[in-house]
Scaffold this active site. Structure first.
Site, PDB file in Angstrom:
ATOM      1  N   ASP A   5       0.543  -1.232   0.001  1.00 20.75           N
ATOM      2  CA  ASP A   5       0.039  -0.077  -0.152  1.00 20.75           C
ATOM      3  C   ASP A   5       0.952   1.163  -0.156  1.00 20.75           C
ATOM      4  OD1 ASP A   5      -1.615   2.045   0.458  1.00 20.75           O
ATOM      5  OD2 ASP A   5      -2.924   0.979   1.827  1.00 20.75           O
ATOM      6  N   ASP A  16      -7.234   5.285  -8.610  1.00 21.02           N
ATOM      7  CA  ASP A  16      -8.732   5.303  -8.116  1.00 21.02           C
ATOM      8  C   ASP A  16      -8.947   6.806  -7.848  1.00 21.02           C
ATOM      9  OD1 ASP A  16      -8.655   2.320  -8.502  1.00 21.02           O
ATOM     10  OD2 ASP A  16      -7.965   2.163  -6.381  1.00 21.02           O
ATOM     11  N   LYS A  25     -15.486  10.689  -3.238  1.00 16.98           N
ATOM     12  CA  LYS A  25     -16.149  11.578  -2.048  1.00 16.98           C
ATOM     13  C   LYS A  25     -14.965  12.506  -1.522  1.00 16.98           C
ATOM     14  CE  LYS A  25     -19.665   8.060  -0.917  1.00 16.98           C
ATOM     15  NZ  LYS A  25     -19.588   6.927  -0.275  1.00 16.98           N
TER      16      LYS A  25
HETATM   17  N1  SAM Z   1      -2.359   1.535 -13.630  1.00 11.43           N
HETATM   18  C1  SAM Z   1      -3.511   0.359 -14.101  1.00 11.43           C
HETATM   19  C2  SAM Z   1      -3.869   0.872 -15.294  1.00 11.43           C
HETATM   20  O1  SAM Z   1      -3.857   2.165 -15.775  1.00 11.43           O
HETATM   21  O2  SAM Z   1      -4.370  -0.019 -16.291  1.00 11.43           O
HETATM   22  C3  SAM Z   1      -4.338   0.093 -13.130  1.00 11.43           C
HETATM   23  C4  SAM Z   1      -5.416   1.148 -13.016  1.00 11.43           C
HETATM   24  S1  SAM Z   1      -6.641   0.685 -11.521  1.00 11.43           S
HETATM   25  C5  SAM Z   1      -7.735   1.977 -11.744  1.00 11.43           C
HETATM   26  C6  SAM Z   1      -5.676   1.592 -10.084  1.00 11.43           C
HETATM   27  C7  SAM Z   1      -4.790   0.436  -9.423  1.00 11.43           C
HETATM   28  O3  SAM Z   1      -4.076   0.989  -8.337  1.00 11.43           O
HETATM   29  C8  SAM Z   1      -5.611  -0.690  -8.929  1.00 11.43           C
HETATM   30  O4  SAM Z   1      -4.715  -2.130  -9.231  1.00 11.43           O
HETATM   31  C9  SAM Z   1      -5.594  -0.716  -7.305  1.00 11.43           C
HETATM   32  O5  SAM Z   1      -5.460  -2.007  -6.764  1.00 11.43           O
HETATM   33  C10 SAM Z   1      -4.161   0.030  -7.366  1.00 11.43           C
HETATM   34  N2  SAM Z   1      -4.109   0.789  -5.845  1.00 11.43           N
HETATM   35  C11 SAM Z   1      -5.061   1.713  -5.567  1.00 11.43           C
HETATM   36  N3  SAM Z   1      -4.536   2.645  -4.397  1.00 11.43           N
HETATM   37  C12 SAM Z   1      -3.256   1.713  -4.147  1.00 11.43           C
HETATM   38  C13 SAM Z   1      -2.242   2.038  -3.306  1.00 11.43           C
HETATM   39  N4  SAM Z   1      -2.538   3.145  -2.145  1.00 11.43           N
HETATM   40  N5  SAM Z   1      -1.052   1.468  -3.250  1.00 11.43           N
HETATM   41  C14 SAM Z   1      -1.055   0.605  -4.351  1.00 11.43           C
HETATM   42  N6  SAM Z   1      -1.792   0.473  -5.226  1.00 11.43           N
HETATM   43  C15 SAM Z   1      -2.903   1.145  -4.993  1.00 11.43           C
END
Ligand code: SAM
Length: 201
Positions: free
Chosen positions: A84, A106, A110
């Site tokens: 994370d 992401d 909110k």
């Molecule tokens: N970067 C990829 C793409 O453009 O195809 C995936 C985009 S996806 C919407 C966002 C990814 O970020 C997800 O796989 C999620 O699990 C990961 N993610 C979100 N918050 C994170 C964090 N705090 N640390 C590591 N990974 C994270």
């Protein structure tokens, strides 16, 4: 649980300030936070052997999908971490990273979740600690709300912006663009892709 193998670093804290020992060289390190299935970082690693790459993903289930592809290619400059990014400064020391990629992060729509957005000023202060002085954060998204928020947060945190576009696929920056899985999906839907590079003086 992600099975142990040569491509996943299971105890990343132990490499803080010595990632070069893992790679066996002093090449610059570029990381992608939230790499998803990893297409983007695998393509970059294959075309840039002079750079060391680390892909960070929070969820094992997603990382497993990246690993399936990773096993098919011979690369000594790419490792994955299930981690994370909230705790990024536990695994990277001062000025250890040259570039951070954030792709289609992401949006956390909110207001009360704004701090969780990977381009929030809280995350920028984490990046500030581990990025080299001339390091940069490169961010792409199709989410206009998240993009506008990111521009504001960068300004509040005292970062500068360059190479900013609201429509990457109809811009001068398209030539060097490497598509991510999400980007392919959004471009197919006709969504404009926004991109910026944030840096400090
Ligand atoms: N970067 C990829 C793409 O453009 O195809 C995936 C985009 S996806 C919407 C966002 C990814 O970020 C997800 O796989 C999620 O699990 C990961 N993610 C979100 N918050 C994170 C964090 N705090 N640390 C590591 N990974 C994270």
């Amino acid at each position: 649980m992600v099975a142990a193998n040569d491509y996943v670093v299971h105890d990343p804290e132990q490499y803080k300030e010595k990632w070069n020992t893992l790679f066996g060289n002093d090449h610059p390190i570029h990381i992608e936070i939230g790499m998803g299935k990893g297409k983007f970082i695998m393509q970059l690693a294959a075309s840039h052997p002079e750079i060391n790459f680390i892909g960070i993903e929070k969820y094992s289930s997603v990382l497993l999908r990246a690993l399936e592809k990773r096993k098919e290619i011979e690369l000594s400059n790419l490792y994955f971490i299930r981690f994370d990014a909230e705790y990024l400064n536990n695994i990277f020391g001062q000025e250890e990273i040259a570039r951070i990629y954030l792709n289609f992060s992401d949006p956390w729509p909110k207001d009360r979740h704004a701090k969780r957005r990977l381009t929030s000023k809280e995350f920028l202060s984490k990046y500030n600690l581990c990025l080299k002085k001339d390091g940069e954060v490169i961010f792409k998204t199709d989410n206009r709300m998240l993009f506008d928020f990111s521009v504001e947060e960068a300004k509040i945190a005292g970062w500068k912006l360059r190479d900013l576009t609201y429509d990457l696929h109809h811009s001068e920056y398209l030539d060097q663009n490497v598509m991510t899985e999400y980007e392919e999906r959004f471009v197919a839907m006709g969504n404009p892709i926004h991109k910026l590079t944030a840096y400090r003086d």
